[in-house]
Design a protein around this motif. Structure first.
Motif, mmCIF file in Angstrom:
data_model
loop_
_atom_site.group_PDB
_atom_site.id
_atom_site.type_symbol
_atom_site.label_atom_id
_atom_site.label_comp_id
_atom_site.label_asym_id
_atom_site.label_seq_id
_atom_site.Cartn_x
_atom_site.Cartn_y
_atom_site.Cartn_z
ATOM 1 N N GLU A 63 78.099 79.388 66.160
ATOM 2 C CA GLU A 63 77.707 79.758 67.513
ATOM 3 C C GLU A 63 77.476 81.261 67.583
ATOM 4 O O GLU A 63 78.424 82.050 67.560
ATOM 5 N N LEU A 64 76.225 81.648 67.665
ATOM 6 C CA LEU A 64 75.871 83.063 67.656
ATOM 7 C C LEU A 64 76.226 83.732 68.977
ATOM 8 O O LEU A 64 75.944 83.195 70.062
ATOM 9 N N HIS A 65 76.819 84.928 68.861
ATOM 10 C CA HIS A 65 76.975 85.753 70.050
ATOM 11 C C HIS A 65 75.597 86.172 70.535
ATOM 12 O O HIS A 65 74.724 86.541 69.742
ATOM 13 N N HIS A 66 75.387 86.113 71.851
ATOM 14 C CA HIS A 66 74.076 86.450 72.382
ATOM 15 C C HIS A 66 74.202 86.992 73.792
ATOM 16 O O HIS A 66 75.218 86.808 74.465
ATOM 17 N N THR A 67 73.163 87.672 74.228
ATOM 18 C CA THR A 67 73.059 88.148 75.606
ATOM 19 C C THR A 67 71.729 87.661 76.164
ATOM 20 O O THR A 67 70.738 87.529 75.430
ATOM 21 N N VAL A 68 71.697 87.411 77.467
ATOM 22 C CA VAL A 68 70.490 86.923 78.127
ATOM 23 C C VAL A 68 70.166 87.861 79.283
ATOM 24 O O VAL A 68 71.024 88.170 80.111
ATOM 25 N N THR A 69 68.912 88.321 79.336
ATOM 26 C CA THR A 69 68.452 89.233 80.378
ATOM 27 C C THR A 69 67.105 88.752 80.888
ATOM 28 O O THR A 69 66.267 88.312 80.105
ATOM 29 N N GLY A 70 66.912 88.839 82.203
ATOM 30 C CA GLY A 70 65.624 88.465 82.767
ATOM 31 C C GLY A 70 65.691 87.202 83.591
ATOM 32 O O GLY A 70 66.727 86.530 83.660
ATOM 33 N N PRO A 71 64.569 86.843 84.229
ATOM 34 C CA PRO A 71 64.543 85.682 85.126
ATOM 35 C C PRO A 71 64.873 84.377 84.390
ATOM 36 O O PRO A 71 64.354 84.128 83.289
ATOM 37 N N GLU A 72 65.707 83.551 84.996
ATOM 38 C CA GLU A 72 66.112 82.309 84.356
ATOM 39 C C GLU A 72 64.950 81.353 84.154
ATOM 40 O O GLU A 72 64.952 80.548 83.210
ATOM 41 N N ASP A 73 63.949 81.418 85.020
ATOM 42 C CA ASP A 73 62.837 80.474 84.933
ATOM 43 C C ASP A 73 61.650 81.032 84.158
ATOM 44 O O ASP A 73 60.591 80.399 84.096
ATOM 45 N N ALA A 74 61.805 82.201 83.551
ATOM 46 C CA ALA A 74 60.718 82.809 82.785
ATOM 47 C C ALA A 74 60.677 82.243 81.373
ATOM 48 O O ALA A 74 61.667 81.679 80.885
ATOM 49 N N PRO A 75 59.542 82.378 80.673
ATOM 50 C CA PRO A 75 59.501 81.981 79.265
ATOM 51 C C PRO A 75 60.552 82.738 78.461
ATOM 52 O O PRO A 75 60.842 83.910 78.738
ATOM 53 N N THR A 76 61.129 82.074 77.481
ATOM 54 C CA THR A 76 62.192 82.673 76.680
ATOM 55 C C THR A 76 61.616 83.431 75.490
ATOM 56 O O THR A 76 60.669 82.983 74.842
ATOM 57 N N LEU A 98 60.094 88.029 81.087
ATOM 58 C CA LEU A 98 60.593 87.108 80.071
ATOM 59 C C LEU A 98 62.100 86.964 80.177
ATOM 60 O O LEU A 98 62.799 87.889 80.627
ATOM 61 N N ARG A 99 62.599 85.827 79.767
ATOM 62 C CA ARG A 99 64.041 85.614 79.626
ATOM 63 C C ARG A 99 64.392 86.041 78.203
ATOM 64 O O ARG A 99 64.153 85.312 77.240
ATOM 65 N N VAL A 100 64.918 87.232 78.060
ATOM 66 C CA VAL A 100 65.127 87.839 76.753
ATOM 67 C C VAL A 100 66.517 87.491 76.231
ATOM 68 O O VAL A 100 67.529 87.793 76.873
ATOM 69 N N VAL A 101 66.549 86.878 75.060
ATOM 70 C CA VAL A 101 67.801 86.497 74.419
ATOM 71 C C VAL A 101 67.943 87.292 73.134
ATOM 72 O O VAL A 101 67.150 87.150 72.200
ATOM 73 N N ARG A 102 68.949 88.173 73.113
ATOM 74 C CA ARG A 102 69.286 88.901 71.889
ATOM 75 C C ARG A 102 70.504 88.239 71.254
ATOM 76 O O ARG A 102 71.400 87.782 71.968
ATOM 77 N N PHE A 103 70.528 88.212 69.940
ATOM 78 C CA PHE A 103 71.671 87.583 69.283
ATOM 79 C C PHE A 103 72.106 88.384 68.061
ATOM 80 O O PHE A 103 71.309 89.099 67.444
ATOM 81 N N ASP A 104 73.400 88.278 67.758
ATOM 82 C CA ASP A 104 73.937 88.826 66.513
ATOM 83 C C ASP A 104 73.799 87.763 65.430
ATOM 84 O O ASP A 104 74.265 86.629 65.600
ATOM 85 N N MET A 105 73.172 88.113 64.332
ATOM 86 C CA MET A 105 73.081 87.206 63.189
ATOM 87 C C MET A 105 74.484 86.815 62.723
ATOM 88 O O MET A 105 75.441 87.572 62.920
#
Length: 263
Positions: A4-17, A42-49
């Motif tokens: 389970e990758l640590h991640h952050t989500v920024t941006g509109p929930e209904d926007a393209p990911t 965009l719904r921007v998802v950053r993750f730690d590998m």
């Protein structure tokens, strides 16, 4: 088995990911210069590998299939069927793996300062051994020296130091095991199977993944791919040339036409 990758989500929930995959020795911090610009539409998802930052650190070696599988599992947990994906360096290798092996999950693809084949395995196996023996701190100065041009490093030394410390703080096993994944990486003959509209971005001063044989080869082999080479840019071009990279990504992900320009 995926983690389970640590991640952050920024941006509109209904926007393209949009998923952002970072370099070896980086965390979600790497994409800070992109978040504000990209998360407007965009719904921007950053993750730690895996093996990095706040993600789990299973014992290695890892494979690119392991790293890509983690991303697919993250998409499933987020309920995302299809996503845009942008990756730099190791993150770009994961992007290539996804586009080849899970094309139904990738909408538009951006590959930054990355490689389809980083050379023979021994260099990466040696790097893995050093990371396990002495920790990534033993590699940090050399690695960050390739991330930025000399002019940038002189002008913004505090930023360089901060990112260098991030490399040094990477878990030794995670860093080493990702090196082992890179050591086996060769997707040169598979790139013609990529169907996602693809933007390839290289840095004119990138010593880690020089444009010739890397970005140029990727762009040549992926059908319809567009190549943009940024001057005054080394390996971590998303940081060093953030405004230009943000413009390129925004236009590409908005299905920009052939007028796209990096200059």
């Amino acid at each position: 088995m995926s983690v389970e990758l640590h991640h952050t989500v920024t941006g509109p929930e209904d926007a393209p990911t949009l998923l952002l995959g970072g370099s070896l020795g980086s965390t979600t911090q790497m994409w800070e210069p992109q978040v504000e610009a990209l998360s407007t539409a965009l719904r921007v998802v950053r993750f730690d590998m895996r093996g990095h930052g706040r993600s789990p650190v299973p014992d290695g070696p890892y494979t690119m299939a392991d790293l890509g599988g983690d991303v697919l599992a993250l998409l499933d947990r987020l309920g995302v069927e299809r996503t845009h994906y942008a990756g730099l360096s190791l993150g770009g290798m994961v992007g290539q793996w996804l586009a080849v092996n899970a094309p139904e999950r990738i909408d538009r693809l951006a590959l930054l300062a990355t490689s389809p084949y980083p050379g023979g395995p021994q260099n990466w196996l040696d790097r893995a051994a050093l990371a396990r023996d002495q920790g990534p701190v033993a590699l940090a100065d050399t690695v960050v020296g390739r991330w930025f041009t000399e002019d940038f490093a002189k002008a913004r030394p505090h930023e360089v130091t901060e990112l260098r410390d991030g490399i040094a703080d990477t878990p030794a096993e995670g860093y080493a095991a990702c090196c082992e994944a890179i050591s086996q990486w060769d997707v040169r003959e598979d790139l013609r199977r990529v169907g996602a509209p693809t933007l390839v971005v290289g840095g004119s001063e990138d010593q880690a993944t020089p444009v010739d044989g890397n970005a140029a080869l990727i762009a040549d082999r992926i059908p319809g791919a567009r190549l943009r080479v940024l001057d005054h840019a080394a390996h971590l071009l998303s940081w060093e040339q953030a405004p230009r990279v943000n413009t390129l990504l925004t236009w590409h992900l908005a299905q920009a036409g052939p007028e796209l320009s990096a200059r």
